[in-house]
Design an enzyme around this catalytic site. Sequence first.
Site, PDB file in Angstrom:
ATOM      1  CB  CYS A  44     -13.786  -1.762   2.062  1.00  0.00           C
ATOM      2  SG  CYS A  44     -14.667  -3.327   1.948  1.00  0.00           S
ATOM      3  NE  ARG A  77     -19.882  -1.664  -4.081  1.00  0.00           N
ATOM      4  CZ  ARG A  77     -20.045  -2.713  -3.263  1.00  0.00           C
ATOM      5  NH1 ARG A  77     -20.894  -2.644  -2.256  1.00  0.00           N
ATOM      6  NH2 ARG A  77     -19.343  -3.817  -3.465  1.00  0.00           N
ATOM      7  CG  PHE A  93      -2.087  -1.003   1.009  1.00  0.00           C
ATOM      8  CD1 PHE A  93      -3.299  -0.649   0.466  1.00  0.00           C
ATOM      9  CD2 PHE A  93      -1.893  -2.338   1.365  1.00  0.00           C
ATOM     10  CE1 PHE A  93      -4.305  -1.590   0.267  1.00  0.00           C
ATOM     11  CE2 PHE A  93      -2.897  -3.284   1.177  1.00  0.00           C
ATOM     12  CZ  PHE A  93      -4.097  -2.899   0.624  1.00  0.00           C
TER      13      PHE A  93
END
Length: 432
Positions: free
Chosen positions: A262, A329, A251
């Site tokens: 999420c 999303r 990340f």
Amino acid sequence: MMEKPPYRRVAVFGAGYIGLVTGACLADLGHRVVIRDIDPEKIKLLQAGEVPIYEPGLSDLIGRNKERLSFTLDLAEAVTGAEIAYVCVDTPPSASGDADLSRVWSVVTSLKDAAHLRAVVVKSTVPVGTGSRVRAALDAAGLGHVGYAANPEFTAEGRAVSDFMHPDRIVIGTSDEATARLLTELHESVDGPVVVMSVRSAEMVKLAANALLATKISFINEIATLCEKTGADVEEVAHAVGLDHRLGPHFLRPGIGWGGSCFPKDSEALRQLANNTGYHLQLLSAVIEVNNLQKRRAIQKLKDELGTLAGARVALLGLTFKPGTDDMRESPSTVLASRLLAEGAEVHCWDPMARPAAAEPWTSTTRHTSVEQALEGADAAVIVTEWPQLAQVDWTQAVATMRRPVLFDGRNLLDPVAMRAAGYHYLSVGRP
């Protein structure tokens, strides 16, 4: 495949990403699973052998377990004979910023006559303290003998099946030893350690984990901006930072911002949870702000290059929030498309899997079936999603079809030297 005793009968409520993956994986472990949803079209597709979402490996998993896995609209069919009821429904943000638990409560209320259940398990992401309220509701319904547990999911879209079968950890939040044993046995063939804790701690783990991952991304994006201003290369910096065993490389990839089902929802939910207690999470608020600005910085870069976006033709390459999924999303592409249209640009799009809603901004954009078609006549292009197909494009040939060869690589997917040699005015994130 032979059943692996002792198998359990499980009812899964919700046929979305989490419900389908949970149900299919439990069936693959040998359990009998019925997945119930209230969407007739979704259940009709599943009963016909079609999977309404794209998730690598999921269709094959459902297909090979059809003798142990079924789908229904009927509540009674789902709970008849079930020992464990999994709640896997959506908990979207409400108008106040809190999680909307209406779907969770709808499921819990519907179980009031299912006295034969041994446990109710919430896998949906819920605020800390929800379990206590569910426990009280079960007790009030005469289900005090039915165990309760929080079992948050940590699966990433694009590799959800693998994440379920080979997780870093299986978190079981319960105060009931019998329920802990039952769920541990349920996951006996799963390749991952079981961690049992209190319900409230389990509810917090999911929110905290996603917030920390989002923090790492926003942090490296801030460093990327600083690298642009100082002449440093963020990829060299991130590589060296990631070699520190205390930090790790995961990340630490700069980009156009995080999205999905999420990170945005869970980060906002954790911030709202803190606000409700009277505490302001300053670090998390900054993480969210950095991510929001990151998408808008992409628009500013295009304006700096083109002078104005009014009348410009811009190609968005990739619409989903990440490769390997059809999920849009909270995708950065939605913000980019909206801002480009607001600036007067003409927006052309390509994505191999995305299914944009028949609503703005997508009704005002033009979809193409190939990258080359989207690039033709464009004044600028933005790589929004790092689909592997983009690395296979003949960029040397495509540059000749663009009106102005401005390319902003929002995922640092391509080689800067090669792209500039091909004739592009190439921009990326945090690279000189």
